[in-house]
Write an enzyme that holds these catalytic residues in place. Structure first.
Site, short mmCIF file in Angstrom:
data_model
loop_
_atom_site.label_atom_id
_atom_site.label_comp_id
_atom_site.label_asym_id
_atom_site.label_seq_id
_atom_site.Cartn_x
_atom_site.Cartn_y
_atom_site.Cartn_z
N ALA A 250 0.00 11.35 1.01
CA ALA A 250 0.38 10.95 2.36
C ALA A 250 1.64 9.91 2.47
CB ALA A 250 -0.64 10.24 2.96
N ALA A 251 2.56 9.86 1.35
CA ALA A 251 3.73 9.04 1.64
C ALA A 251 4.77 9.76 2.67
CB ALA A 251 4.48 8.84 0.26
N GLY A 252 4.76 10.99 2.70
CA GLY A 252 5.69 11.72 3.37
C GLY A 252 5.11 11.63 4.97
N ASP A 253 3.80 11.74 5.15
CA ASP A 253 3.14 11.79 6.60
C ASP A 253 3.34 10.16 7.03
OD1 ASP A 253 2.37 14.39 6.57
OD2 ASP A 253 0.38 13.96 5.21
#
Length: 305
Positions: A250-253
């Site tokens: 979820a880093a990109g999100d």
């Protein structure tokens, strides 16, 4: 009050196990832990917008199973407008995630109810789109739905962000003219552009090709190496904050949600990118998808190491 950011996308229950390393083909490993965590790229990005100070509505579908009610409840707890989160017969989307000791992950997604999000669904909730300033899309729902969302968003004059994930090849050519900000990571930029992105120079080449295809502006996220911003006039490399990574899920999100929240609050592009970078950096210091997403208070209190 209409939400300034509308996220159109997936809601999945993440079934997460940790293991010393990722399994090879045909191999069975003994895992360390297991948990069920609300996720899905769309829901993650909506939660990120909400926690990072934005007003956000979600458009998506959940199943008629227990996961469906849990996924919707998780958004409501965050103060997200869920009037356009519909329940459909069948199973909710799930993501099977393995995270290794170096914080890398491997993910298998089963769309489930996310496959029921159709252009007709978006037409039903057109008033929600009309109330938005920023519309965010990804690729975990049917492609014709994403195409409709981009086309309708352009007709309405909204700011459109596309996070092309997951990506396995080029986007439909007609989409590009509707995209204000295209935000791929290295592998997604490679799939979209045909350029193998493994350095800053190759990221510039990929971003150039995507702008030539018609995208307004491109932000290639480069993990620990930061992000590359391209607008057709030049490039800016924004260095990422240094942190100790625990789990990159979820880093990109979190980056996309932070960027959207900051844009909707009137921040400049550079400010919005840096804000998203700090939020993403904080997220990788924590385990899980939605549980790892920081709050506005967390970001404001961040002190670089």
């Amino acid at each position: 009050m209409p939400a300034k950011v509308v996220v159109i996308g997936s809601l999945n229950m993440d079934l997460v196990t940790r293991a010393s390393r990722l399994p090879r083909a045909g191999e069975t490993l003994i895992g360390q832990t297991f948990s069920t965590v609300p996720g899905g790229k769309g829901a993650n990005q909506a939660v990120a917008v909400a926690r990072l100070g934005g007003e956000v509505a979600m458009i998506g579908c959940v199943g008629s199973d227990a996961y469906g009610s849990q996924l919707r409840d998780a958004l409501l707890v965050e103060g997200i407008d869920c009037q356009a989160v519909a329940a459909v017969t069948g199973s909710s989307g799930v993501a099977l995630i393995v995270v290794d000791d170096s914080s890398q992950n491997a993910i298998v997604i089963v769309a489930g109810s996310n496959g029921a999000l159709t252009p007709a669904s978006l037409q039903t909730f057109d008033a929600v789109l009309q109330g938005a300033d920023v519309i965010v899309c990804q690729l975990e729902v049917p492609m014709d739905t994403v195409g409709y969302a981009l086309k309708r968003g352009r007709e309405l004059g909204k700011t459109l962000i596309l996070n092309p994930a997951p990506a396995s090849g080029p986007l439909p050519a007609e989409w590009y003219a509707s995209i204000d900000y295209l935000i791929p990571n290295e592998s997604e930029a490679s799939a979209l552009s045909g350029v193998t992105v493994d350095s800053l120079d190759s990221a510039k080449e990929a971003a150039t090709r995507l702008i030539e295809a018609g995208a307004g502006k491109v932000i290639v996220t480069l993990g620990a190496q930061g992000a590359l911003f391209a607008d057709g006039q030049g490039f800016e490399h924004l260095v990422a904050p240094k942190v100790k990574a625990v789990d990159t899920t979820a880093a990109g999100d979190t980056f996309v949600g932070g960027f959207a929240a900051a844009l909707s609050a009137g921040k400049s592009e550079a400010e919005a990118i840096r804000f998203g970078q700090v939020a993403a950096a904080l997220s990788v210091t924590r385990a899980g998808a939605q549980p790892s997403i920081p709050t506005l208070h967390d970001v404001q209190g961040f002190v670089p190491s």
